[in-house]
Design a protein around this motif. Structure first.
Motif, PDB file in Angstrom:
ATOM      1  N   ALA A 152       0.053   2.158   0.205  1.00 49.09           N
ATOM      2  CA  ALA A 152       1.508   2.216   0.017  1.00 49.09           C
ATOM      3  C   ALA A 152       1.964   1.203  -1.034  1.00 49.09           C
ATOM      4  N   HIS A 153       1.413  -0.009  -0.984  1.00 50.45           N
ATOM      5  CA  HIS A 153       1.762  -1.040  -1.970  1.00 50.45           C
ATOM      6  C   HIS A 153       1.340  -0.605  -3.376  1.00 50.45           C
ATOM      7  N   TYR A 154       0.138  -0.093  -3.526  1.00 50.08           N
ATOM      8  CA  TYR A 154      -0.396   0.322  -4.828  1.00 50.08           C
ATOM      9  C   TYR A 154       0.471   1.428  -5.433  1.00 50.08           C
ATOM     10  N   LYS A 155       0.807   2.418  -4.598  1.00 46.73           N
ATOM     11  CA  LYS A 155       1.604   3.537  -5.095  1.00 46.73           C
ATOM     12  C   LYS A 155       3.020   3.100  -5.466  1.00 46.73           C
ATOM     13  N   SER A 156       3.640   2.264  -4.639  1.00 42.27           N
ATOM     14  CA  SER A 156       5.023   1.869  -4.926  1.00 42.27           C
ATOM     15  C   SER A 156       5.113   0.834  -6.042  1.00 42.27           C
ATOM     16  N   THR A 157       4.128  -0.046  -6.131  1.00 43.47           N
ATOM     17  CA  THR A 157       4.194  -1.130  -7.115  1.00 43.47           C
ATOM     18  C   THR A 157       3.716  -0.708  -8.495  1.00 43.47           C
ATOM     19  N   TYR A 158       2.693   0.140  -8.561  1.00 40.61           N
ATOM     20  CA  TYR A 158       2.102   0.494  -9.856  1.00 40.61           C
ATOM     21  C   TYR A 158       2.320   1.963 -10.243  1.00 40.61           C
ATOM     22  N   GLU A 159       2.037   2.886  -9.325  1.00 42.33           N
ATOM     23  CA  GLU A 159       2.139   4.300  -9.695  1.00 42.33           C
ATOM     24  C   GLU A 159       3.589   4.748  -9.880  1.00 42.33           C
ATOM     25  N   ALA A 160       4.478   4.359  -8.976  1.00 42.47           N
ATOM     26  CA  ALA A 160       5.872   4.806  -9.061  1.00 42.47           C
ATOM     27  C   ALA A 160       6.547   4.396 -10.381  1.00 42.47           C
ATOM     28  N   PRO A 161       6.403   3.124 -10.826  1.00 42.67           N
ATOM     29  CA  PRO A 161       6.998   2.791 -12.121  1.00 42.67           C
ATOM     30  C   PRO A 161       6.397   3.572 -13.279  1.00 42.67           C
ATOM     31  N   LEU A 162       5.078   3.813 -13.229  1.00 41.59           N
ATOM     32  CA  LEU A 162       4.456   4.589 -14.305  1.00 41.59           C
ATOM     33  C   LEU A 162       4.942   6.031 -14.305  1.00 41.59           C
ATOM     34  N   LEU A 163       5.212   6.571 -13.134  1.00 45.77           N
ATOM     35  CA  LEU A 163       5.808   7.916 -13.069  1.00 45.77           C
ATOM     36  C   LEU A 163       7.170   7.926 -13.747  1.00 45.77           C
ATOM     37  N   SER A 202     -14.133  -6.151   2.356  1.00 42.73           N
ATOM     38  CA  SER A 202     -14.267  -5.292   1.182  1.00 42.73           C
ATOM     39  C   SER A 202     -14.349  -3.835   1.601  1.00 42.73           C
ATOM     40  N   ALA A 203     -13.755  -2.982   0.777  1.00 46.17           N
ATOM     41  CA  ALA A 203     -13.776  -1.553   1.100  1.00 46.17           C
ATOM     42  C   ALA A 203     -13.511  -0.724  -0.150  1.00 46.17           C
ATOM     43  N   PHE A 204     -14.035   0.492  -0.118  1.00 43.11           N
ATOM     44  CA  PHE A 204     -13.659   1.481  -1.117  1.00 43.11           C
ATOM     45  C   PHE A 204     -12.451   2.219  -0.561  1.00 43.11           C
ATOM     46  N   VAL A 205     -11.401   2.290  -1.364  1.00 44.83           N
ATOM     47  CA  VAL A 205     -10.154   2.914  -0.918  1.00 44.83           C
ATOM     48  C   VAL A 205      -9.840   4.072  -1.870  1.00 44.83           C
ATOM     49  N   THR A 206      -9.604   5.240  -1.299  1.00 45.29           N
ATOM     50  CA  THR A 206      -9.216   6.407  -2.097  1.00 45.29           C
ATOM     51  C   THR A 206      -7.702   6.565  -2.001  1.00 45.29           C
ATOM     52  N   ILE A 207      -7.074   6.590  -3.168  1.00 49.47           N
ATOM     53  CA  ILE A 207      -5.612   6.659  -3.240  1.00 49.47           C
ATOM     54  C   ILE A 207      -5.204   7.980  -3.885  1.00 49.47           C
ATOM     55  N   PRO A 208      -4.435   8.815  -3.195  1.00 52.49           N
ATOM     56  CA  PRO A 208      -3.941  10.053  -3.803  1.00 52.49           C
ATOM     57  C   PRO A 208      -2.915   9.724  -4.893  1.00 52.49           C
ATOM     58  N   LEU A 209      -2.985  10.444  -6.000  1.00 50.65           N
ATOM     59  CA  LEU A 209      -2.111  10.175  -7.139  1.00 50.65           C
ATOM     60  C   LEU A 209      -1.183  11.344  -7.438  1.00 50.65           C
ATOM     61  N   GLU A 210       0.007  10.989  -7.885  1.00 46.61           N
ATOM     62  CA  GLU A 210       0.943  11.978  -8.421  1.00 46.61           C
ATOM     63  C   GLU A 210       0.900  11.973  -9.950  1.00 46.61           C
ATOM     64  N   LEU A 211       0.413  10.874 -10.538  1.00 48.15           N
ATOM     65  CA  LEU A 211       0.328  10.758 -11.992  1.00 48.15           C
ATOM     66  C   LEU A 211      -0.625  11.797 -12.561  1.00 48.15           C
TER      67      LEU A 211
END
Length: 163
Positions: free
Chosen positions: A148-159, A93-102
């Motif tokens: 990388a998975h989070y950004k490409s799978t979820y953030e990129a389509p929302l962008l 388990s970990a806290f992960v900080t993800i930079p966003l473009e959204l």
């Protein structure tokens, strides 16, 4: 005139259908209440929606829904098998900080819902300037690969859909 009476026709229809599905058996009383709620609630609460979302790629929405559905099923299996293997291997388990473009508020809300729906991830905090999100991930082996998975799978389509 019609826009003022029906500011959100899909929301009105969804309210009617949801009311009828949740209140069985189907009766005239429930049908009248459903229609009243469907017709009266969207205009009453229209001022609470600060802006109308603009969907630029509607077919991409369908594709994202299918991807999220697949990820929900796979994550359920992964979390379930992880729980069964707790004695042999503890989750990382970990806290992960993800930079966003959204930046679009509707897209960020959709990202928060997607994150919450997928088992093993919890949306914890959004930076004040919406430049990053902090998630708690139940089992993350490689943080960089997860980001990388989070950004490409979820953030990129929302962008693509909203911005």
């Amino acid at each position: 005139m019609m826009r003022r009476l029906f500011p959100a026709p899909l929301l009105s229809a969804a309210l009617v259908v949801l009311w009828l599905l949740l209140n069985e058996p189907l009766s005239i009383g429930h049908t009248v209440l459903a229609l009243l709620f469907g017709l009266l609630l969207p205009p009453l609460f229209a001022s609470l929606r600060p802006q109308r979302p603009r969907i630029r790629r509607p077919l991409r929405v369908l594709q994202l829904i299918l991807v999220v559905g697949r990820d929900v099923l796979l994550s359920n299996l992964q979390v379930g098998s992880g729980v069964l293997r707790l004695r042999r291997r503890q989750p990382q388990s970990a806290f992960v900080t993800i930079p966003l473009e959204l930046r679009d508020p509707t897209a960020l809300a959709a990202l928060a819902m997607i994150t919450t729906v997928v088992p093993g991830t919890v949306w914890c905090e959004l930076a004040r300037d919406a430049s990053a999100v902090r998630l708690h991930v139940w089992d993350v082996q490689d943080e960089a690969a997860f980001i990388a998975h989070y950004k490409s799978t979820y953030e990129a389509p929302l962008l693509e859909i909203y911005q």
